[in-house]
Write a protein that holds these residues in place. Structure first.
Motif, short mmCIF file in Angstrom:
data_model
loop_
_atom_site.label_atom_id
_atom_site.label_comp_id
_atom_site.label_asym_id
_atom_site.label_seq_id
_atom_site.Cartn_x
_atom_site.Cartn_y
_atom_site.Cartn_z
N THR A 146 0.84 -1.19 0.00
CA THR A 146 0.00 0.00 0.00
C THR A 146 0.88 1.25 0.00
O THR A 146 2.08 1.19 0.33
CB THR A 146 -0.91 0.05 1.25
N LYS A 147 0.27 2.39 -0.31
CA LYS A 147 1.01 3.65 -0.24
C LYS A 147 1.47 3.94 1.18
O LYS A 147 2.54 4.46 1.40
CB LYS A 147 0.13 4.81 -0.73
N GLU A 148 0.65 3.55 2.15
CA GLU A 148 1.00 3.78 3.55
C GLU A 148 2.22 2.97 3.94
O GLU A 148 3.13 3.46 4.62
CB GLU A 148 -0.19 3.44 4.46
N GLU A 149 2.26 1.69 3.52
CA GLU A 149 3.42 0.86 3.83
C GLU A 149 4.67 1.42 3.15
O GLU A 149 5.74 1.44 3.75
CB GLU A 149 3.17 -0.59 3.37
N TYR A 150 4.53 1.88 1.92
CA TYR A 150 5.66 2.48 1.20
C TYR A 150 6.13 3.74 1.92
O TYR A 150 7.33 3.93 2.14
CB TYR A 150 5.27 2.79 -0.24
N GLY A 151 5.20 4.60 2.33
CA GLY A 151 5.55 5.83 3.05
C GLY A 151 6.26 5.53 4.35
O GLY A 151 7.27 6.17 4.69
N SER A 152 5.77 4.54 5.09
CA SER A 152 6.39 4.15 6.35
C SER A 152 7.80 3.60 6.10
O SER A 152 8.74 3.94 6.83
CB SER A 152 5.53 3.10 7.04
N TYR A 153 7.95 2.78 5.07
CA TYR A 153 9.26 2.24 4.71
C TYR A 153 10.23 3.37 4.37
O TYR A 153 11.36 3.40 4.84
CB TYR A 153 9.13 1.26 3.55
N CYS A 154 9.77 4.32 3.57
CA CYS A 154 10.63 5.44 3.17
C CYS A 154 11.03 6.30 4.36
O CYS A 154 12.16 6.78 4.42
CB CYS A 154 9.94 6.29 2.10
N SER A 155 10.13 6.48 5.30
CA SER A 155 10.49 7.29 6.47
C SER A 155 11.54 6.59 7.34
O SER A 155 12.33 7.24 8.00
CB SER A 155 9.25 7.63 7.29
N ARG A 156 11.57 5.26 7.31
CA ARG A 156 12.57 4.49 8.07
C ARG A 156 13.90 4.37 7.34
O ARG A 156 14.94 4.22 7.97
CB ARG A 156 12.06 3.08 8.36
N THR A 157 13.88 4.43 6.02
CA THR A 157 15.08 4.11 5.24
C THR A 157 15.60 5.27 4.40
O THR A 157 16.59 5.13 3.69
CB THR A 157 14.82 2.94 4.29
N SER A 158 14.93 6.39 4.42
CA SER A 158 15.34 7.57 3.65
C SER A 158 15.24 7.36 2.15
O SER A 158 16.02 7.92 1.38
CB SER A 158 16.76 8.01 4.00
N CYS A 159 14.30 6.54 1.68
CA CYS A 159 14.14 6.36 0.23
C CYS A 159 13.33 7.54 -0.31
O CYS A 159 12.72 8.30 0.43
CB CYS A 159 13.44 5.05 -0.10
N GLU A 160 13.36 7.69 -1.62
CA GLU A 160 12.63 8.79 -2.27
C GLU A 160 11.17 8.41 -2.41
O GLU A 160 10.85 7.33 -2.86
CB GLU A 160 13.22 9.09 -3.64
N GLN A 161 10.30 9.35 -2.06
CA GLN A 161 8.86 9.11 -2.22
C GLN A 161 8.35 9.79 -3.46
O GLN A 161 8.76 10.79 -3.86
CB GLN A 161 8.10 9.62 -1.01
#
Length: 161
Positions: A146-161
């Motif tokens: 989901t977008k939420e899981e992706y957003g949470s992952y990016c906030s933990r790993t500093s990936c680009e959203q």
């Protein structure tokens, strides 16, 4: 891939997809499913059919982290034990069939299953020689659905959203 894993010289990287054209930007070999819509088992057989390798690590596009030492371990297990598949298993018994190593020789088995209307990856394991390996606590097999899981992952790993 080469930028992230420069020491993996013997790697063949390909994409299995229901439709190939959306993935042209990756500049990778894209193997198109002959019958789209049949789920993960069709994706596995398409990838294995398109591969030139005997042993193949198969994963999905929604798994962002690939743990190369663990994958190499699974490949070694498959190669030394004459297994058709090496599949990771969590401590609670759940398995990760889409983060696993498969031999190309399962292609006829999968094709027979699909022709008979069977599309369960778990049913494949009943027809093959499978080794289950424990997922080490250091390995994170995360699916981002989901977008939420992706957003949470990016906030933990500093990936680009």
């Amino acid at each position: 891939f080469e930028r992230l894993y420069p020491n993996e010289k013997e790697v063949e990287l390909l994409v299995s997809a229901g439709r190939g054209h959306p993935y042209a930007f990756l500049n990778l070999q894209v193997v198109q499913d002959p019958k789209p819509g049949l789920g993960p088992l069709m994706g596995i057989v398409s990838a294995l059919s398109g591969s030139s390798r005997d042993l193949n690590f198969v994963t999905t596009c929604d798994v962002p982290d690939i743990d190369m030492p663990f994958i190499r371990r699974m490949i070694r297990e498959a190669g030394t034990g004459d297994y058709d598949a090496v599949v990771p298993r969590w401590a609670d018994g759940r398995i990760e069939p889409l983060y696993a190593v498969y031999r190309r020789r399962v292609v006829p088995v999968i094709n027979d299953m699909l022709m008979a209307g069977e599309s369960s990856v778990w049913a494949l394991f009943e027809r093959c020689r499978v080794k289950y390996v424990a997922i080490p606590s250091s390995v994170a097999v995360t699916n981002l659905n989901t977008k939420e899981e992706y957003g949470s992952y990016c906030s933990r790993t500093s990936c680009e959203q």
